[in-house]
Design a protein around this motif. Structure first.
Motif, PDB file in Angstrom:
ATOM      1  N   GLN A 563       0.844  -1.190   0.000  1.00 18.88           N
ATOM      2  CA  GLN A 563       0.000   0.000   0.000  1.00 18.88           C
ATOM      3  C   GLN A 563       0.878   1.238   0.000  1.00 18.88           C
ATOM      4  O   GLN A 563       1.849   1.316   0.761  1.00 18.88           O
ATOM      5  N   LYS A 565       0.662   5.261   0.595  1.00 17.11           N
ATOM      6  CA  LYS A 565      -0.271   6.189   1.233  1.00 17.11           C
ATOM      7  C   LYS A 565       0.294   7.603   1.214  1.00 17.11           C
ATOM      8  O   LYS A 565       1.495   7.805   1.404  1.00 17.11           O
ATOM      9  N   TRP A 578      -3.065   4.060  -2.544  1.00 13.82           N
ATOM     10  CA  TRP A 578      -2.930   3.284  -3.777  1.00 13.82           C
ATOM     11  C   TRP A 578      -2.456   1.883  -3.403  1.00 13.82           C
ATOM     12  O   TRP A 578      -1.500   1.724  -2.647  1.00 13.82           O
ATOM     13  N   ASN A 579      -3.107   0.876  -3.956  1.00 21.53           N
ATOM     14  CA  ASN A 579      -2.709  -0.506  -3.731  1.00 21.53           C
ATOM     15  C   ASN A 579      -1.954  -1.033  -4.943  1.00 21.53           C
ATOM     16  O   ASN A 579      -2.309  -0.724  -6.086  1.00 21.53           O
ATOM     17  N   LEU A 590      -1.051  -0.078 -10.156  1.00 20.82           N
ATOM     18  CA  LEU A 590      -1.477   0.693  -8.992  1.00 20.82           C
ATOM     19  C   LEU A 590      -2.969   0.957  -9.131  1.00 20.82           C
ATOM     20  O   LEU A 590      -3.441   1.338 -10.203  1.00 20.82           O
ATOM     21  N   GLU A 591      -3.703   0.763  -8.046  1.00 19.75           N
ATOM     22  CA  GLU A 591      -5.137   1.044  -8.059  1.00 19.75           C
ATOM     23  C   GLU A 591      -5.479   1.984  -6.918  1.00 19.75           C
ATOM     24  O   GLU A 591      -5.146   1.726  -5.755  1.00 19.75           O
ATOM     25  N   CYS A 592      -6.133   3.080  -7.260  1.00 16.90           N
ATOM     26  CA  CYS A 592      -6.594   4.029  -6.248  1.00 16.90           C
ATOM     27  C   CYS A 592      -7.843   3.465  -5.583  1.00 16.90           C
ATOM     28  O   CYS A 592      -8.796   3.081  -6.264  1.00 16.90           O
ATOM     29  N   THR A 593      -7.856   3.411  -4.262  1.00 17.82           N
ATOM     30  CA  THR A 593      -8.971   2.790  -3.551  1.00 17.82           C
ATOM     31  C   THR A 593     -10.271   3.568  -3.704  1.00 17.82           C
ATOM     32  O   THR A 593     -11.350   3.003  -3.573  1.00 17.82           O
ATOM     33  N   LYS A 598      -6.715   2.710 -12.469  1.00 15.97           N
ATOM     34  CA  LYS A 598      -5.618   1.747 -12.488  1.00 15.97           C
ATOM     35  C   LYS A 598      -4.515   2.239 -13.422  1.00 15.97           C
ATOM     36  O   LYS A 598      -4.805   2.664 -14.538  1.00 15.97           O
ATOM     37  N   SER A 619      -8.010  12.150 -11.949  1.00 13.51           N
ATOM     38  CA  SER A 619      -7.525  11.596 -10.689  1.00 13.51           C
ATOM     39  C   SER A 619      -6.043  11.904 -10.486  1.00 13.51           C
ATOM     40  O   SER A 619      -5.288  12.146 -11.435  1.00 13.51           O
ATOM     41  N   LEU A 621      -3.916   9.739  -9.455  1.00 17.06           N
ATOM     42  CA  LEU A 621      -3.162   8.602  -9.974  1.00 17.06           C
ATOM     43  C   LEU A 621      -2.817   8.812 -11.446  1.00 17.06           C
ATOM     44  O   LEU A 621      -1.737   8.426 -11.908  1.00 17.06           O
ATOM     45  N   TYR A 745     -12.747  11.869  -2.331  1.00 16.67           N
ATOM     46  CA  TYR A 745     -11.837  11.957  -3.473  1.00 16.67           C
ATOM     47  C   TYR A 745     -12.519  12.705  -4.598  1.00 16.67           C
ATOM     48  O   TYR A 745     -13.714  12.515  -4.823  1.00 16.67           O
TER      49      TYR A 745
END
Length: 746
Positions: A563, A565, A578-579, A590-593, A598, A619, A621, A745
Motif C-alpha cells: 500500500q 499512502k 494506492w494498492n 497501482l489502483e486508487c482505492t 488503475k 484523478s 493517480l 476523493y
C-alpha cells in the motif's frame, strides 16, 4: 450454487454485474463506453416489450455466468451477454409479450451462453473472436423450434407502432418519430440509418440516428468506418445493377457497417491498409449476403449477421498464416475496446518497444572504457567477423598505458574484471593460453582465452583475449549480469591488452558475428553524458554501463500487496491510498482505492515505466502516471529521459476529436514526456534526490499545454510527488505509518 449467489451480492461483484449489463449493449459495436451503452439500451426500448426481453436475456446470461463461475472479466466486459441480448431482442420483436415468451427468452439466453462458452473454446484457441455466432445459432434454433409452439403469438406491435410510442412518450415522441421517418434525406443516408437500427431489430430512421450519434461519441474512427463500409456496399449494389431493395427489404446493411468497423479499426490497427482491406472485403460481404440469403431461404431463416461473421472470421484466420509480421496491417495485440486507444497505444509502443525482439545485452565491463575498434574495423573486424568491438581503458590524455607501455601491467585495462553481459549459461571456456608480450601475437590460438555464454537459442556472447587462469566460470554454469567471468588479458591475436567482445548466433568459438545492439549504455563526450538505448557503440566513443541508483530503485520498487499512502495538500483530499496489485496475466498495477483508477507498470533492474492507464483522467493517480511515465533507475546530473505518451491518455479532447478522424493516415500531434535529474545531496552516499518531469502536448509543432511534476526521494523511498499546473499546485506527501483515514476523493 448458494455460495455463488452470496458472492454475486457482494459490492465488488455487484459492480461487475452492473458493468456486464451495460457492456452487453455496447459490445454489439465492440465498445465498453458506458454512455453509448445507455443510448443503445434506450433505443431497444423504442419497442418497450422488445427492450424488456432484451434486458431479461442479458440479466439471465450475466447471472448464469457468475453462477457458473466463468471468467469475471469476460462477464463484466459483456463478451457473453451481447449475444444473449441479440437473441432476446430477436424473439421479443417477433412474438407477442406473454409469460410463455419470458420462459422462452430465459431458455434461449441460457442456450446462447452455453454456445458462447463453447465457441470460446473452439474458435478462441486460434486467438480469434467468436463474434455473434452464438446469436445466430441461438436465434435460428429457437426460430425453427417456436414455429411449433402454438402458445406463442406473432407480435402485431409493428402494425401499431404509433400506439406503442404514444404509451412511452405521448404526442411528442410520436411527432419526433414521424418527422424523422418522413424527412427528405438522401436515400443512402436513410438506408444507412435504418440498417444501423436493424442491428437492434428496430428498422426506423430515428433509432438509426440515435445510434449514429452514440457511435460518433464512442469513436470517430468507428463512425467514419461505418459510413465508408456502407457507402462501398451501396455503390457496389448499384454498379452491378443488383436490386438495392435487397438491402432495404431486410436491412442486412448492418453487415457492411460491422465489417468495416471490425476490420478497419477494431481487430486491426487503423491504418491506410486496414481501410483498403475494408474496400476489398465489403463487396465480398455483399456477394455472400446475396448467395447465403438464397441458401437460408430454403429453410425460411433470416440471414441476420452471417455474412459479417463469415468474412471477418475468415480474414482474421487468414492473417494468422502470414509468414512475417507487417506493421502496415497489424493485428491488435492488447484490446482496449476503442479504435483510437488501439491506434495511439500502438503508435507509442512501436517506438517504445521496437527493440523487444532483441536480447537486452549490456557491456562486458565495469567503469568507463573506450571503443578502440568498432564494427567494420580497420584491422580485424571484417567480413563475417565485422560486428564486433574491442575495448580499452584510457586516461585523460587518451593514452592506454602509463610509463612507456612496455609491460602488460602498464596498461590500464590489464587484469580488470570482465563481466557477463546478461544472464545465461556458459557454453565454452578456454583458459590455458599464455598472455603475449606487448607487441607480439599468437596466431595459433587466435581468440586466446575465451568465454562463450548462451543467452537464448539465437544469441550468444563471446569475450576473448582474457588473462590466463583468470576465468572464474566453467561450462554449464549459470551466470547473471555483472557476474565476473574473468580478467582482461593479452592472449591470442592481441598485441596489447584489450577485450574483444561480440554477439553471435552459434555457441562455438570462431563463430561469425551477429549484428545486435547494446541494450542501454552511456556515452561521455566533453563533460556531457548521453543515454543510448539499443544502439551500436562506435569506434572512439567513451562508454559505460548504467549504474543503478539504490535510492531511485527503492522508491519505485512496488510489489503486489503493498500500500502506498499519501497526505494530499492543496486539495480537498486529505489522505490517499494506492494498492499495488497483480492481474491473472501477471501485469502489475497501482489502483486508487477511491477513484478505482488503475495505472499499469513494468519495473526492471534499470527502468520503471507505465504501460497504460484505465480510469478517471482527473484523478491524482493519472497525474502520477504522467509524471512518472518513465524513470531510469540511475542518477546522472542533467541527464534527461524522453518518451511519448499515447495521445488518448493526455491530449485535450477538443483537439483530439479532429485528430481521431485523420490519425489512421497522418499524425499531426504529439504528447511528450521528459524527465530531468535535478539534484542529489551526496554523489557517493546519497540520502535525497530530486527529479523533475514535464509533459507537453504539441499540435503541428506548436505547444498546446504542459504540466510539471517534481518527484522527491529520500532514504525511505518516494517522499513526495508535486503537481504544478496553471494556478494550481498539489503536493502528495508519503505516509510511512500504517494508519490511514480515507477521505473524499475528487
Amino acid at each position: 450454487m448458494y455460495k455463488n449467489i452470496h458472492t454475486l451480492l457482494k459490492s465488488d461483484n455487484a459492480s461487475l454485474f452492473a458493468d456486464s449489463l451495460l457492456n452487453s449493449y455496447s459490445q454489439i459495436f465492440f465498445s465498453t463506453y458506458k454512455p453509448f451503452a445507455v443510448l443503445i439500451m434506450l433505443v431497444t426500448f423504442i419497442d418497450f416489450y422488445t427492450g424488456l426481453t432484451g434486458l431479461l436475456a442479458v440479466m439471465v446470461t450475466s447471472v448464469g455466468g457468475f453462477l457458473l463461475n466463468l471468467d469475471k472479466n469476460n462477464i463484466a466486459k459483456g463478451l457473453y451477454g451481447f449475444n444473449g441480448l441479440l437473441v432476446g431482442l430477436g424473439l421479443g420483436i417477433y412474438y407477442s409479450f406473454s409469460w410463455y415468451l419470458i420462459f422462452i427468452v430465459v431458455m434461449a439466453a441460457i442456450l446462447t451462453l452455453f454456445i458462447s462458452v463453447s465457441m470460446q473454446g473452439i474458435i478462441g484457441k486460434y486467438n480469434i473472436p467468436y463474434l455473434s455466432i452464438p446469436f445466430l445459432l441461438g436465434i435460428w434454433i429457437f426460430t425453427i423450434a417456436t414455429k411449433h409452439f402454438d402458445a406463442l403469438g406473432i407480435s402485431e406491435r409493428g402494425i401499431y407502432t404509433m400506439n406503442e410510442l404514444y404509451v412511452i412518450g405521448g404526442h411528442s415522441l410520436v411527432k419526433v418519430y414521424e418527422y424523422f421517418n418522413a424527412a427528405e434525406i438522401p436515400p443512402f443516408l436513410k438506408v444507412y440509418f435504418i440498417s444501423l437500427s436493424a442491428i437492434l431489430f428496430q428498422y426506423n430512421v430515428l433509432a438509426g440516428l440515435i445510434l449514429s450519434i452514440g457511435l460518433l461519441l464512442f469513436s470517430r474512427i468507428a463512425f467514419s468506418l461505418s459510413l465508408i463500409g456502407f457507402f462501398i456496399a451501396y455503390t457496389f449494389y448499384r454498379s452491378i445493377n443488383a436490386d438495392i431493395t435487397l438491402i432495404e427489404y431486410s436491412y442486412i446493411g448492418f453487415n457492411y457497417i460491422l465489417t468495416a468497423i471490425a476490420i478497419g479499426g477494431f481487430f486491426l490497427i487503423p491504418s491506410p491498409r486496414s481501410y483498403v482491406s475494408v474496400g476489398i472485403l465489403v463487396p465480398l460481404v455483399a456477394i455472400l449476403s446475396i448467395s447465403l440469403s438464397s441458401v437460408l431461404l430454403v429453410f425460411n431463416l433470416p440471414i441476420y449477421s452471417l455474412p459479417f461473421n463469415v468474412m471477418v472470421l475468415m480474414f482474421l484466420y487468414v492473417l494468422k498464416y502470414r509468414m512475417s509480421y507487417s506493421s502496415k496491417l497489424a493485428e491488435v495485440y492488447y484490446q482496449y475496446n476503442s479504435p483510437e486507444a488501439n491506434l495511439y497505444t500502438y503508435v507509442n509502443n512501436q517506438q517504445r518497444y521496437q527493440f523487444l525482439n532483441y536480447t537486452p545485452v549490456k557491456l562486458p565491463f565495469m567503469g568507463t572504457w573506450k571503443v578502440s575498434q568498432g564494427h567494420d574495423g580497420e584491422y580485424t573486424h571484417q567480413k563475417k567477423y565485422r560486428h564486433a568491438w574491442d575495448f580499452v581503458i584510457t586516461d585523460n590524455e587518451d593514452k592506454q598505458f602509463k610509463n612507456e607501455g612496455n609491460f602488460l601491467e602498464d596498461y590500464y585495462c590489464y587484469n580488470k574484471p570482465v563481466i557477463a553481459c546478461d544472464k545465461g549459461v556458459v557454453e565454452e571456456v578456454v583458459d590455458y593460453i599464455d598472455d603475449n608480450v606487448v607487441g607480439e601475437v599468437n596466431l595459433e590460438h587466435n581468440w586466446g582465452n575465451t568465454v562463450v555464454i548462451k543467452h537464448n537459442d539465437s544469441v550468444y556472447s563471446k569475450v576473448s583475449h582474457l588473462k590466463k587462469d583468470s576465468i572464474t566460470v566453467k561450462k554449464g554454469d549459470s551466470v547473471g549480469f555483472g557476474q565476473v567471468v574473468g580478467k582482461c588479458g593479452n592472449s591470442g591475436r592481441s598485441p596489447y591488452p584489450h577485450i574483444h567482445f561480440q554477439l553471435q548466433p552459434f555457441p562455438y568459438i570462431g563463430s561469425e558475428t551477429l549484428d545486435h545492439p547494446i541494450s542501454n549504455f552511456l556515452i561521455y563526450n566533453n563533460g556531457s553524458i548521453s543515454f543510448n538505448n539499443y544502439t551500436v557503440p562506435k569506434q572512439g566513443e567513451l562508454i559505460s554501463n548504467i549504474e543503478t541508483n539504490e535510492l531511485i530503485k527503492q522508491a519505485f520498487h512496488f510489489v503486489p500487496g503493498q500500500q502506498i499512502k499519501f497526505n494530499v495538500e492543496g486539495n480537498k483530499v486529505l489522505e490517499l491510498v494506492w494498492n499495488v496489485k497483480l492481474t491473472p496475466a501477471n501485469e502489475t498495477y497501482l489502483e486508487c482505492t477511491l477513484s478505482k483508477s488503475k495505472a499499469y507498470f513494468v519495473s526492471t533492474d534499470n527502468l520503471f515505466y507505465f504501460t497504460h492507464f484505465d480510469g478517471k483522467k482527473e484523478s491524482l493517480l493519472h497525474h502520477f502516471y504522467l509524471g512518472a511515465f518513465k524513470i531510469q533507475k540511475s542518477f546522472y546530473t542533467h541527464h534527461q529521459v524522453n518518451d511519448d505518451i499515447p495521445l488518448h491518455q493526455y491530449f485535450p479532447k477538443k483537439y483530439l476529436w479532429f485528430l481521431d478522424f485523420i490519425s489512421p493516415f497522418i499524425r499531426l500531434a504529439k504528447s511528450r514526456f521528459s524527465l530531468n535529474y535535478i539534484s542529489v545531496d551526496d554523489v557517493f552516499s546519497p540520502s535525497r534526490i530530486e527529479l523533475q518531469s514535464t509533459t507537453m502536448n504539441t499540435f503541428i509543432g506548436k505547444k498546446i499545454n504542459d504540466n510539471q511534476y517534481i518527484i522527491q526521494i529520500n532514504q525511505h523511498g518516494l517522499e513526495s510527488f508535486n503537481i504544478k499546473k496553471t494556478n494550481k499546485h498539489i503536493s502528495l506527501k508519503r505516509i510511512l505509518n500504517n494508519e490511514v483515514s480515507l477521505a473524499a476523493y475528487p
